[in-house]
Design a protein around this motif. Structure first.
Motif, PDB file in Angstrom:
ATOM      1  N   LEU A 127     -23.720  26.147  -7.995  1.00  0.00           N
ATOM      2  CA  LEU A 127     -25.223  26.017  -6.939  1.00  0.00           C
ATOM      3  C   LEU A 127     -25.947  25.168  -7.841  1.00  0.00           C
ATOM      4  O   LEU A 127     -26.334  24.066  -7.692  1.00  0.00           O
ATOM      5  CB  LEU A 127     -25.788  27.661  -6.635  1.00  0.00           C
ATOM      6  N   TYR A 128     -26.257  25.573  -8.701  1.00  0.00           N
ATOM      7  CA  TYR A 128     -26.293  24.435 -10.464  1.00  0.00           C
ATOM      8  C   TYR A 128     -25.737  22.693  -9.795  1.00  0.00           C
ATOM      9  O   TYR A 128     -26.598  21.794  -9.500  1.00  0.00           O
ATOM     10  CB  TYR A 128     -26.238  24.663 -11.355  1.00  0.00           C
ATOM     11  N   HIS A 129     -24.757  22.812  -9.871  1.00  0.00           N
ATOM     12  CA  HIS A 129     -24.508  21.582  -9.297  1.00  0.00           C
ATOM     13  C   HIS A 129     -24.990  21.073  -7.555  1.00  0.00           C
ATOM     14  O   HIS A 129     -24.374  19.700  -7.390  1.00  0.00           O
ATOM     15  CB  HIS A 129     -22.997  21.965  -8.838  1.00  0.00           C
ATOM     16  N   ARG A 130     -24.780  21.723  -6.851  1.00  0.00           N
ATOM     17  CA  ARG A 130     -24.789  21.625  -5.544  1.00  0.00           C
ATOM     18  C   ARG A 130     -26.367  20.942  -5.250  1.00  0.00           C
ATOM     19  O   ARG A 130     -26.952  20.241  -4.939  1.00  0.00           O
ATOM     20  CB  ARG A 130     -25.252  22.470  -4.818  1.00  0.00           C
ATOM     21  N   TYR A 131     -27.603  21.947  -6.185  1.00  0.00           N
ATOM     22  CA  TYR A 131     -29.039  21.475  -5.817  1.00  0.00           C
ATOM     23  C   TYR A 131     -29.670  20.579  -7.349  1.00  0.00           C
ATOM     24  O   TYR A 131     -30.753  19.856  -6.932  1.00  0.00           O
ATOM     25  CB  TYR A 131     -30.026  23.161  -6.074  1.00  0.00           C
ATOM     26  N   VAL A 132     -28.916  20.586  -8.238  1.00  0.00           N
ATOM     27  CA  VAL A 132     -28.797  19.257  -9.584  1.00  0.00           C
ATOM     28  C   VAL A 132     -27.507  18.499  -9.897  1.00  0.00           C
ATOM     29  O   VAL A 132     -26.797  18.403 -10.646  1.00  0.00           O
ATOM     30  CB  VAL A 132     -29.435  20.257 -11.058  1.00  0.00           C
ATOM     31  N   PRO A 133     -27.083  17.400  -8.864  1.00  0.00           N
ATOM     32  CA  PRO A 133     -26.353  16.663  -8.770  1.00  0.00           C
ATOM     33  C   PRO A 133     -26.828  15.973  -9.800  1.00  0.00           C
ATOM     34  O   PRO A 133     -25.022  15.497 -10.640  1.00  0.00           O
ATOM     35  CB  PRO A 133     -26.290  15.870  -7.464  1.00  0.00           C
ATOM     36  N   ASN A 134     -27.997  14.749 -10.369  1.00  0.00           N
ATOM     37  CA  ASN A 134     -27.808  13.598 -11.324  1.00  0.00           C
ATOM     38  C   ASN A 134     -28.621  15.306 -12.688  1.00  0.00           C
ATOM     39  O   ASN A 134     -29.804  14.726 -12.881  1.00  0.00           O
ATOM     40  CB  ASN A 134     -28.142  13.425 -11.136  1.00  0.00           C
ATOM     41  N   GLU A 138     -27.223  14.966 -21.719  1.00  0.00           N
ATOM     42  CA  GLU A 138     -27.043  15.640 -22.667  1.00  0.00           C
ATOM     43  C   GLU A 138     -25.802  16.759 -21.763  1.00  0.00           C
ATOM     44  O   GLU A 138     -24.700  17.179 -22.097  1.00  0.00           O
ATOM     45  CB  GLU A 138     -28.363  16.128 -23.297  1.00  0.00           C
ATOM     46  N   ILE A 139     -26.464  16.966 -20.893  1.00  0.00           N
ATOM     47  CA  ILE A 139     -25.404  18.442 -19.888  1.00  0.00           C
ATOM     48  C   ILE A 139     -24.600  17.799 -19.627  1.00  0.00           C
ATOM     49  O   ILE A 139     -23.392  18.411 -19.087  1.00  0.00           O
ATOM     50  CB  ILE A 139     -26.472  19.073 -19.422  1.00  0.00           C
ATOM     51  N   GLN A 140     -24.293  16.306 -19.146  1.00  0.00           N
ATOM     52  CA  GLN A 140     -23.680  15.614 -18.421  1.00  0.00           C
ATOM     53  C   GLN A 140     -22.398  15.258 -19.347  1.00  0.00           C
ATOM     54  O   GLN A 140     -21.234  15.262 -19.633  1.00  0.00           O
ATOM     55  CB  GLN A 140     -23.654  14.071 -17.904  1.00  0.00           C
ATOM     56  N   THR A 141     -22.673  15.115 -20.985  1.00  0.00           N
ATOM     57  CA  THR A 141     -21.834  14.794 -22.052  1.00  0.00           C
ATOM     58  C   THR A 141     -21.418  16.070 -22.178  1.00  0.00           C
ATOM     59  O   THR A 141     -19.654  15.836 -22.282  1.00  0.00           O
ATOM     60  CB  THR A 141     -22.370  14.633 -23.457  1.00  0.00           C
ATOM     61  N   GLU A 142     -22.270  17.022 -22.113  1.00  0.00           N
ATOM     62  CA  GLU A 142     -21.205  18.692 -22.678  1.00  0.00           C
ATOM     63  C   GLU A 142     -20.071  18.882 -21.121  1.00  0.00           C
ATOM     64  O   GLU A 142     -19.297  19.707 -21.537  1.00  0.00           O
ATOM     65  CB  GLU A 142     -22.484  20.125 -22.788  1.00  0.00           C
ATOM     66  N   ASP A 147     -14.847  20.102 -20.141  1.00  0.00           N
ATOM     67  CA  ASP A 147     -14.034  19.920 -19.210  1.00  0.00           C
ATOM     68  C   ASP A 147     -13.938  21.072 -18.538  1.00  0.00           C
ATOM     69  O   ASP A 147     -13.210  21.416 -17.981  1.00  0.00           O
ATOM     70  CB  ASP A 147     -12.816  20.096 -19.279  1.00  0.00           C
ATOM     71  N   LEU A 148     -15.542  21.047 -17.586  1.00  0.00           N
ATOM     72  CA  LEU A 148     -15.776  21.767 -16.749  1.00  0.00           C
ATOM     73  C   LEU A 148     -14.702  22.017 -15.860  1.00  0.00           C
ATOM     74  O   LEU A 148     -15.025  23.567 -14.949  1.00  0.00           O
ATOM     75  CB  LEU A 148     -17.190  21.992 -15.883  1.00  0.00           C
ATOM     76  N   GLU A 149     -14.709  21.089 -15.051  1.00  0.00           N
ATOM     77  CA  GLU A 149     -14.063  21.832 -14.117  1.00  0.00           C
ATOM     78  C   GLU A 149     -12.195  22.525 -14.310  1.00  0.00           C
ATOM     79  O   GLU A 149     -12.229  23.438 -13.272  1.00  0.00           O
ATOM     80  CB  GLU A 149     -13.478  20.221 -13.082  1.00  0.00           C
ATOM     81  N   PHE A 150     -11.892  21.786 -14.849  1.00  0.00           N
ATOM     82  CA  PHE A 150     -10.538  22.724 -15.679  1.00  0.00           C
ATOM     83  C   PHE A 150     -10.942  23.864 -16.007  1.00  0.00           C
ATOM     84  O   PHE A 150     -10.110  25.177 -15.740  1.00  0.00           O
ATOM     85  CB  PHE A 150     -10.097  22.099 -16.612  1.00  0.00           C
TER      86      PHE A 150
END
Length: 359
Positions: A127-134, A138-142, A147-150
């Motif tokens: 849900l967070y990905h859906r409503y906060v795509p960008n 720092e969050i994108q680096t982490e 490897d959040l998808e894995f």
């Protein structure tokens, strides 16, 4: 003069005749006495011979009695030793099963909650990905670092694996507890197939394939059996002894074969159960090992007889098994073996034991 000489000669002849008669009478008396002595000695000699023969028969009987007593003492000693070992083993197995069961039950009981929590968290992340795509850098680096998808995919698989693992441990613990059956010292009606399956579960580590040998195939041909009255713990011990011997025979044969030869003709144990004449249950356990040499087949059920190296066998397993089946259950235990082809052990016990006193 001639008459006088004749008279003297006659007197001398008569005297000589009397002397000879006396000697003859004395010789006759001596002969008779000698015959009497000989008869007496013959009678005494025959009496002594009869007494010796009776003594020899008595000694043979006493020797046989002593041999039977010694054999009974050996069997009793073997039974006491094996009973003590099995009692100690049963207590240890039950203790280990209990100690393992507590933490495993705790883990198993909490896995459903962990699974639910993980699904909730992953759903929140989505849900967070859906409503906060960008999100911030720092969050994108982490996100890339972990490897959040894995992680999202693997977390579900890890939980599934943990669930399977704990289920497996619970099955093993249950098999250990059922195998020991410390609470079933009396004769009770039980499921024979469950006892066999529990024994196979405990021996699973010897049935699996390794890098040196393919696994052992277990073929079950179970008949439609009702519950059988028996001493479940002791009967499980018989199953264990026969199956262990079958596995030993297969391993001994496989040492002489290549991996490919074993794959072409795999090791196999077949277990068949059936009802005989509506009163008996029959359990046949056969392997395709090297078989038992004819020279030792008559000794298989003898106490302390073993063909295994020192430290690997006491020679008590089959002797105790024979005693459990024939004396404790009033049944039959026999085997059929063809050298080079394999061995089959056949157990037959009454379906009902009531009215049968146990020695």
């Amino acid at each position: 003069m001639d008459n006088q000489d004749n008279s003297i000669q006659i007197q001398e002849l008569e005297k000589t005749n009397r002397i000879l008669r006396k000697k003859l009478e004395r010789s006759e008396n001596e002969r008779r006495q000698l015959e009497i002595d000989i008869e007496t000695k013959e009678f005494l000699l025959k009496k002594v011979i009869c007494e010796l023969e009776d003594s020899q028969i008595d000694l043979q009987q006493r020797g046989q009695e002593l041999e039977n007593t010694l054999d009974s003492l050996h069997k009793m000693q073997a039974q006491i030793i094996q009973s003590e070992k099995m009692s100690a083993l049963g207590q240890m197995v039950a203790g280990i099963a209990h100690e393992i069961n507590n933490p495993v039950s705790f883990i198993y009981g909490n896995l459903s909650y962990i699974s639910q929590y993980t699904h909730d968290l992953l759903r929140l992340v989505q849900l967070y990905h859906r409503y906060v795509p960008n999100p911030p850098a720092e969050i994108q680096t982490e996100r890339k670092t972990i490897d959040l998808e894995f992680l999202e995919k693997d977390a579900i698989m890890v939980l599934h694996s943990m669930n399977i693992g704990t289920e497996r441990i619970r099955e093993i613990v249950l098999s250990l507890r059922n195998f020991s059956r410390l609470d079933e010292t009396e004769c009770k009606a039980v499921d024979i197939h469950e006892g066999i399956d529990n024994t196979l579960m405990i021996l699973q580590h010897r049935l699996k394939a390794t890098d040196k040998s393919p696994g052992v195939q277990i073929i079950r041909e179970y008949g439609n059996l009702c519950h059988v009255e028996c001493y479940a713990g002791q009967l499980n011990q018989v199953f264990m002894n026969i199956l262990v011997n079958a596995l030993d025979a297969l391993e001994e044969l496989n040492v002489k074969r290549t991996y490919q030869e074993i794959r072409d003709n795999p090791s196999r144990i077949m277990i068949r159960t059936s009802v005989v004449d509506l009163q008996w249950v029959k359990i046949a356990i056969a392997d395709n090992g090297s078989g038992i040499p004819e020279s030792i087949q008559k000794q298989i059920f003898n106490p302390f007889f073993t063909t295994k190296p020192v430290g690997k066998g006491t020679g008590m397993g089959m002797a105790i098994s024979y005693q459990i089946i024939t004396e404790k259950h009033r049944g039959k235990l026999e085997f059929f073996s063809t050298p080079g082809k394999g061995t089959e052990f056949v157990i037959q016990i009454p379906i009902q034991q009531e009215g049968w006193p146990v020695i």
